[in-house]
Design a protein around this motif. Sequence first.
Motif, PDB file in Angstrom:
ATOM      1  N   GLY A 221      -2.163  11.000  -8.194  1.00  0.00           N
ATOM      2  CA  GLY A 221      -3.644  11.578  -8.367  1.00  0.00           C
ATOM      3  C   GLY A 221      -4.600  10.418  -8.299  1.00  0.00           C
ATOM      4  O   GLY A 221      -5.836  10.574  -8.511  1.00  0.00           O
ATOM      5  N   GLN A 222      -4.568   9.252  -7.439  1.00  0.00           N
ATOM      6  CA  GLN A 222      -5.466   8.300  -7.226  1.00  0.00           C
ATOM      7  C   GLN A 222      -5.794   7.952  -5.924  1.00  0.00           C
ATOM      8  O   GLN A 222      -6.232   6.879  -5.397  1.00  0.00           O
ATOM      9  CB  GLN A 222      -4.950   7.186  -8.082  1.00  0.00           C
ATOM     10  CG  GLN A 222      -5.099   7.209  -9.589  1.00  0.00           C
ATOM     11  CD  GLN A 222      -6.544   7.049  -9.939  1.00  0.00           C
ATOM     12  OE1 GLN A 222      -7.248   6.718  -9.357  1.00  0.00           O
ATOM     13  NE2 GLN A 222      -6.711   7.577 -11.287  1.00  0.00           N
ATOM     14  N   VAL A 223      -5.318   8.942  -4.979  1.00  0.00           N
ATOM     15  CA  VAL A 223      -5.506   8.453  -3.515  1.00  0.00           C
ATOM     16  C   VAL A 223      -6.836   8.300  -3.139  1.00  0.00           C
ATOM     17  O   VAL A 223      -7.041   7.500  -2.140  1.00  0.00           O
ATOM     18  CB  VAL A 223      -4.600   9.784  -2.663  1.00  0.00           C
ATOM     19  CG1 VAL A 223      -5.567  11.036  -2.860  1.00  0.00           C
ATOM     20  CG2 VAL A 223      -4.513   8.975  -1.231  1.00  0.00           C
ATOM     21  N   GLU A 224      -7.805   9.067  -3.758  1.00  0.00           N
ATOM     22  CA  GLU A 224      -9.440   8.732  -3.552  1.00  0.00           C
ATOM     23  C   GLU A 224      -9.665   7.521  -3.672  1.00  0.00           C
ATOM     24  O   GLU A 224     -10.991   6.952  -3.268  1.00  0.00           O
ATOM     25  CB  GLU A 224     -10.081   9.887  -4.305  1.00  0.00           C
ATOM     26  CG  GLU A 224     -10.217   9.798  -5.481  1.00  0.00           C
ATOM     27  CD  GLU A 224      -9.034   9.970  -6.532  1.00  0.00           C
ATOM     28  OE1 GLU A 224      -9.156   9.847  -7.643  1.00  0.00           O
ATOM     29  OE2 GLU A 224      -8.275  10.754  -5.796  1.00  0.00           O
ATOM     30  N   SER A 225      -9.020   6.593  -4.612  1.00  0.00           N
ATOM     31  CA  SER A 225      -9.318   5.441  -4.761  1.00  0.00           C
ATOM     32  C   SER A 225      -8.552   4.378  -3.987  1.00  0.00           C
ATOM     33  O   SER A 225      -8.673   3.299  -4.189  1.00  0.00           O
ATOM     34  CB  SER A 225      -9.123   5.101  -6.257  1.00  0.00           C
ATOM     35  OG  SER A 225      -9.861   5.910  -7.069  1.00  0.00           O
ATOM     36  N   LEU A 226      -8.053   4.718  -2.997  1.00  0.00           N
ATOM     37  CA  LEU A 226      -6.719   3.645  -2.237  1.00  0.00           C
ATOM     38  C   LEU A 226      -7.791   2.540  -1.679  1.00  0.00           C
ATOM     39  O   LEU A 226      -7.305   1.375  -1.979  1.00  0.00           O
ATOM     40  CB  LEU A 226      -6.509   4.479  -0.904  1.00  0.00           C
ATOM     41  CG  LEU A 226      -5.960   3.713   0.008  1.00  0.00           C
ATOM     42  CD1 LEU A 226      -4.646   3.140  -0.529  1.00  0.00           C
ATOM     43  CD2 LEU A 226      -5.345   4.506   1.485  1.00  0.00           C
ATOM     44  N   ASP A 227      -8.984   2.585  -1.259  1.00  0.00           N
ATOM     45  CA  ASP A 227      -9.586   1.418  -0.856  1.00  0.00           C
ATOM     46  C   ASP A 227     -10.088   0.585  -1.839  1.00  0.00           C
ATOM     47  O   ASP A 227      -9.739  -0.598  -1.923  1.00  0.00           O
ATOM     48  CB  ASP A 227     -11.018   1.856   0.188  1.00  0.00           C
ATOM     49  CG  ASP A 227     -10.694   2.433   1.404  1.00  0.00           C
ATOM     50  OD1 ASP A 227      -9.732   2.414   2.057  1.00  0.00           O
ATOM     51  OD2 ASP A 227     -11.656   3.060   1.787  1.00  0.00           O
ATOM     52  N   LEU A 228     -10.495   0.921  -2.928  1.00  0.00           N
ATOM     53  CA  LEU A 228     -10.767   0.157  -4.187  1.00  0.00           C
ATOM     54  C   LEU A 228      -9.621  -0.503  -4.719  1.00  0.00           C
ATOM     55  O   LEU A 228      -9.574  -1.526  -5.082  1.00  0.00           O
ATOM     56  CB  LEU A 228     -11.458   0.822  -5.195  1.00  0.00           C
ATOM     57  CG  LEU A 228     -11.985   0.251  -6.617  1.00  0.00           C
ATOM     58  CD1 LEU A 228     -12.752  -1.043  -6.168  1.00  0.00           C
ATOM     59  CD2 LEU A 228     -12.708   1.035  -7.317  1.00  0.00           C
ATOM     60  N   ILE A 229      -8.791   0.300  -4.831  1.00  0.00           N
ATOM     61  CA  ILE A 229      -7.453  -0.270  -5.418  1.00  0.00           C
ATOM     62  C   ILE A 229      -6.714  -1.438  -4.558  1.00  0.00           C
ATOM     63  O   ILE A 229      -6.308  -2.437  -5.131  1.00  0.00           O
ATOM     64  CB  ILE A 229      -6.236   0.996  -5.540  1.00  0.00           C
ATOM     65  CG1 ILE A 229      -6.792   1.652  -6.658  1.00  0.00           C
ATOM     66  CG2 ILE A 229      -4.729   0.292  -5.956  1.00  0.00           C
ATOM     67  CD1 ILE A 229      -5.876   3.086  -7.009  1.00  0.00           C
ATOM     68  N   LEU A 230      -6.788  -1.188  -3.107  1.00  0.00           N
ATOM     69  CA  LEU A 230      -6.347  -2.290  -2.308  1.00  0.00           C
ATOM     70  C   LEU A 230      -7.367  -3.430  -2.475  1.00  0.00           C
ATOM     71  O   LEU A 230      -6.660  -4.670  -2.292  1.00  0.00           O
ATOM     72  CB  LEU A 230      -6.310  -1.748  -0.776  1.00  0.00           C
ATOM     73  CG  LEU A 230      -5.133  -0.783  -0.561  1.00  0.00           C
ATOM     74  CD1 LEU A 230      -5.166  -0.637   0.860  1.00  0.00           C
ATOM     75  CD2 LEU A 230      -3.904  -1.355  -0.650  1.00  0.00           C
ATOM     76  N   LEU A 231      -8.549  -3.210  -2.636  1.00  0.00           N
ATOM     77  CA  LEU A 231      -9.461  -4.371  -2.793  1.00  0.00           C
ATOM     78  C   LEU A 231      -9.199  -5.083  -4.138  1.00  0.00           C
ATOM     79  O   LEU A 231      -9.079  -6.491  -4.092  1.00  0.00           O
ATOM     80  CB  LEU A 231     -10.945  -3.878  -2.803  1.00  0.00           C
ATOM     81  CG  LEU A 231     -12.086  -4.997  -3.317  1.00  0.00           C
ATOM     82  CD1 LEU A 231     -12.005  -5.957  -2.324  1.00  0.00           C
ATOM     83  CD2 LEU A 231     -13.321  -4.153  -3.598  1.00  0.00           C
TER      84      LEU A 231
END
Length: 371
Positions: A221-231
Amino acid sequence: MAAFITLLTEIMPAGLLSSISTGMQVSESVAGQFITAFAVGAVIAAIPVTAMTRGLRRKPLLLFLIGAFAAVNLVTALSGNIYVILVARFVAGLLGGTVWSMLASYAVRMAPAGMGGRAIAISGAGATAALVLGVPLGAAFGRVFGWQGAFGIVSGMAFVLMIWIQRIIPDFPGDRGDNREKLLTVLLRPGVAATTAVILTYIVGHNIIYIYVEPFLRSIGQVESLDLILLLFGIGSIGGLALVGALVDRHLMLLGPLQIGFFLAALAVWLLGWTTTLPIYASAIAWGVSFGGFGAVTQTAIARLAPDSMDVAQSMCTTAWNGAVALGGVSGGFLLDRAGAASFPVATAAILGLSTIILVVGVNRPLSRWK
């Protein structure tokens, strides 16, 4: 810069797939073979080419490799033939695998006595930067200059790097014929095969999640945070490399288990179902800390375990690393199809458990006898 340019060339197409697909009039799956062709070249070349060239003087060899790298990137930038470009990508992998195999030993030979590990961490910073910035930087280059223009820029960077190497980097002799150990002899040195096995298992586990990070984040349930998580993963990687660079020469045997421990801590968050925002962000940083310092730890271990055959031993590690990337992709795809992305942390935790056993028994014991 050599590590940055070569690794950037490998992974940059991931941020250019749609542009390559449109420009070459091929599918995105065919465009994805730009990465495959490079990886296959790196796996094939690392051990045999390094073995064949270890008697050559280091600086002329490095200059030749970077110059050839610039040339094949220029072919990619100018050619309109998909087959020519795929061959150029394969050759780039041959060159890149050889460059990666010689960088750690080159750095150690330039470093003051007792600071070889820190030198390896500094030289490895280019690879970490490429892993963190490669895909978004490639996409940015592609938007401004077109996908072939992006490869042209990297070719130009390599030519500039040749001037830098010629003016600044010292030369060293290659291995004399009577001092060269056979490949099998190097592999059978205490701890060398075990270090290679640690790399293989760890990188497989890492890539099961990293390559399929989008479906994994969707499953929690965190796919919307993909860019931030990769950062955050990238920030953690930089921090992990800095931590290892500061401590590796004095606390190498401690850092190996510590790096794996950071990854296990991240896995624990996912396995326990702590999928709220703060634990997930913290786990991304911990995962990055683990990955960012892992390469420097294993390269320093190899430098201590095979000090007279570092290039050949490092080439084995390069082969294990690139092979593990491919194996991680295959394993992750199998798990995704058969058990779903939620199975990734379980599988990776099991693999890392094996990594830990090999590290403690097979690597740290021989290192404890190193002086």
